[in-house]
Design an enzyme around this catalytic site. Structure first.
Site, PDB file in Angstrom:
ATOM      1  N   GLY A 116     -17.532  14.516  -1.836  1.00 42.49           N
ATOM      2  CA  GLY A 116     -17.895  15.684  -2.625  1.00 42.49           C
ATOM      3  C   GLY A 116     -16.638  16.461  -2.932  1.00 42.49           C
ATOM      4  O   GLY A 116     -15.563  16.160  -2.384  1.00 42.49           O
ATOM      5  N   GLN A 152     -11.303  23.758  -4.869  1.00 38.57           N
ATOM      6  CA  GLN A 152     -10.408  22.848  -4.147  1.00 38.57           C
ATOM      7  C   GLN A 152      -9.316  22.277  -5.052  1.00 38.57           C
ATOM      8  O   GLN A 152      -8.315  21.778  -4.553  1.00 38.57           O
ATOM      9  CB  GLN A 152     -11.206  21.707  -3.512  1.00 38.57           C
ATOM     10  CG  GLN A 152     -12.123  22.212  -2.403  1.00 38.57           C
ATOM     11  CD  GLN A 152     -12.800  21.062  -1.711  1.00 38.57           C
ATOM     12  OE1 GLN A 152     -13.817  20.568  -2.182  1.00 38.57           O
ATOM     13  NE2 GLN A 152     -12.218  20.607  -0.609  1.00 38.57           N
ATOM     14  N   CYS A 189     -13.095  18.060   5.734  1.00 39.42           N
ATOM     15  CA  CYS A 189     -12.873  18.699   4.436  1.00 39.42           C
ATOM     16  C   CYS A 189     -11.479  18.350   3.948  1.00 39.42           C
ATOM     17  O   CYS A 189     -10.518  18.430   4.725  1.00 39.42           O
ATOM     18  CB  CYS A 189     -13.024  20.214   4.573  1.00 39.42           C
ATOM     19  SG  CYS A 189     -12.788  21.067   3.000  1.00 39.42           S
ATOM     20  N   LEU A 190     -11.386  17.990   2.672  1.00 41.58           N
ATOM     21  CA  LEU A 190     -10.074  17.653   2.105  1.00 41.58           C
ATOM     22  C   LEU A 190      -9.134  18.852   2.180  1.00 41.58           C
ATOM     23  O   LEU A 190      -7.913  18.679   2.223  1.00 41.58           O
ATOM     24  CB  LEU A 190     -10.231  17.193   0.645  1.00 41.58           C
ATOM     25  CG  LEU A 190     -11.180  16.009   0.424  1.00 41.58           C
ATOM     26  CD1 LEU A 190     -11.314  15.713  -1.069  1.00 41.58           C
ATOM     27  CD2 LEU A 190     -10.712  14.776   1.181  1.00 41.58           C
ATOM     28  N   HIS A 215     -22.137  22.129   2.052  1.00 40.42           N
ATOM     29  CA  HIS A 215     -20.696  22.259   2.306  1.00 40.42           C
ATOM     30  C   HIS A 215     -19.968  22.658   1.015  1.00 40.42           C
ATOM     31  O   HIS A 215     -19.125  23.567   1.021  1.00 40.42           O
ATOM     32  CB  HIS A 215     -20.183  20.912   2.849  1.00 40.42           C
ATOM     33  CG  HIS A 215     -18.715  20.831   3.066  1.00 40.42           C
ATOM     34  ND1 HIS A 215     -18.146  20.631   4.310  1.00 40.42           N
ATOM     35  CD2 HIS A 215     -17.667  20.885   2.183  1.00 40.42           C
ATOM     36  CE1 HIS A 215     -16.823  20.597   4.183  1.00 40.42           C
ATOM     37  NE2 HIS A 215     -16.508  20.734   2.902  1.00 40.42           N
ATOM     38  N   GLU A 216     -20.318  21.985  -0.095  1.00 44.82           N
ATOM     39  CA  GLU A 216     -19.642  22.278  -1.379  1.00 44.82           C
ATOM     40  C   GLU A 216     -20.052  23.654  -1.908  1.00 44.82           C
ATOM     41  O   GLU A 216     -19.226  24.385  -2.466  1.00 44.82           O
ATOM     42  CB  GLU A 216     -19.948  21.192  -2.426  1.00 44.82           C
ATOM     43  CG  GLU A 216     -19.558  19.774  -2.027  1.00 44.82           C
ATOM     44  CD  GLU A 216     -18.137  19.630  -1.547  1.00 44.82           C
ATOM     45  OE1 GLU A 216     -17.285  20.448  -1.921  1.00 44.82           O
ATOM     46  OE2 GLU A 216     -17.877  18.692  -0.772  1.00 44.82           O
ATOM     47  N   HIS A 253     -18.021  26.256  -0.508  1.00 43.55           N
ATOM     48  CA  HIS A 253     -16.710  26.417  -1.163  1.00 43.55           C
ATOM     49  C   HIS A 253     -16.800  27.422  -2.315  1.00 43.55           C
ATOM     50  O   HIS A 253     -15.859  28.170  -2.567  1.00 43.55           O
ATOM     51  CB  HIS A 253     -16.195  25.083  -1.715  1.00 43.55           C
ATOM     52  CG  HIS A 253     -15.520  24.212  -0.699  1.00 43.55           C
ATOM     53  ND1 HIS A 253     -14.384  24.590  -0.025  1.00 43.55           N
ATOM     54  CD2 HIS A 253     -15.804  22.966  -0.248  1.00 43.55           C
ATOM     55  CE1 HIS A 253     -14.003  23.617   0.791  1.00 43.55           C
ATOM     56  NE2 HIS A 253     -14.856  22.615   0.686  1.00 43.55           N
TER      57      HIS A 253
END
Ligand code: K3U
Ligand code: ZN
Length: 178
Positions: free
Chosen positions: A48, A53, A101-102, A143-144, A147
């Site tokens: 995702g 990000q 997470c990236l 999660h997204e 963000h």
């Protein structure tokens, strides 16, 4: 070969802002943003990604559930691009999963979240869509969505001792040895 698209890392201000609504979900700016997000997600190996990000504070997210080392039973889905997503309702049940997470490289945390969510969003044609997500896709969505609210997963970990380094996570949870 695509231009490299960098990922914002924890500590960068863009990750702690509430992202702004996209005014024209089917316009050229949002379409280009979605393309860049897809490239970044694929090059960095995520399931995702959210626009902040890649340092764009707009309400756009992608979920791309697929089976992986950690979740071999996850459903295989085409990437779903959601513009201006809203949460309509949550299921009552919670469960906990180890997230990564990236934007938070090298850490893993055990995060409790609702097991299901109903959501409304615009697709890239501008059409309003609704979806009921369960299991891994519901987790990625939450999660997204976080963000877009400026929240990173470590804030959702219920117990601080459930934040591990990637290596320790692999050793202790996955039982892998390197
Ligand atoms: O592929 C990743 C992964 C990590 C843990 C479990 C399963 C897969 C890398 S982290 C990842 O893909 C994030 C994407 C991010 F950084 F853009 F938000 C999405 C995610 C992974 C795991 C749980 C929830 C969300
Ligand atoms: Zn993330």
């Amino acid at each position: 070969m695509h231009e490299h698209i960098g990922i914002a890392l924890r500590g960068e201000k863009v990750l702690s802002l509430r992202a702004e609504a996209a005014e024209d979900p089917s316009g050229p700016l949002i379409r280009q943003l979605a393309k860049d997000m897809l490239i970044a997600m694929k090059t960095h190996g995520g399931v995702g990604i959210a626009a902040p990000q890649i340092r764009v504070s707009k309400r756009v997210l992608i979920i791309h559930s697929k089976p992986n080392e950690r979740y071999p039973d996850a459903p295989e889905m085409e990437p779903v691009i959601m513009v201006n997503p809203e949460i309509i309702s949550y299921s009552e049940c919670f469960d906990s999963m180890w997230e990564g997470c990236l934007s938070v490289p090298g850490l893993r945390g055990l995060v409790p979240r609702q097991t299901g969510v109903s959501v409304r969003y615009h697709d890239l044609t501008g059409k309003e869509q609704e979806a009921c997500l369960q299991g891994f896709p519901a987790r990625i969505f939450q999660h997204e969505f976080d963000h877009l609210e400026g929240i990173l997963f470590p804030l959702r970990v219920a117990d601080c001792s459930d934040i591990y380094s990637e290596n320790e996570y692999r050793r202790r949870i996955q039982g892998l040895h390197d």
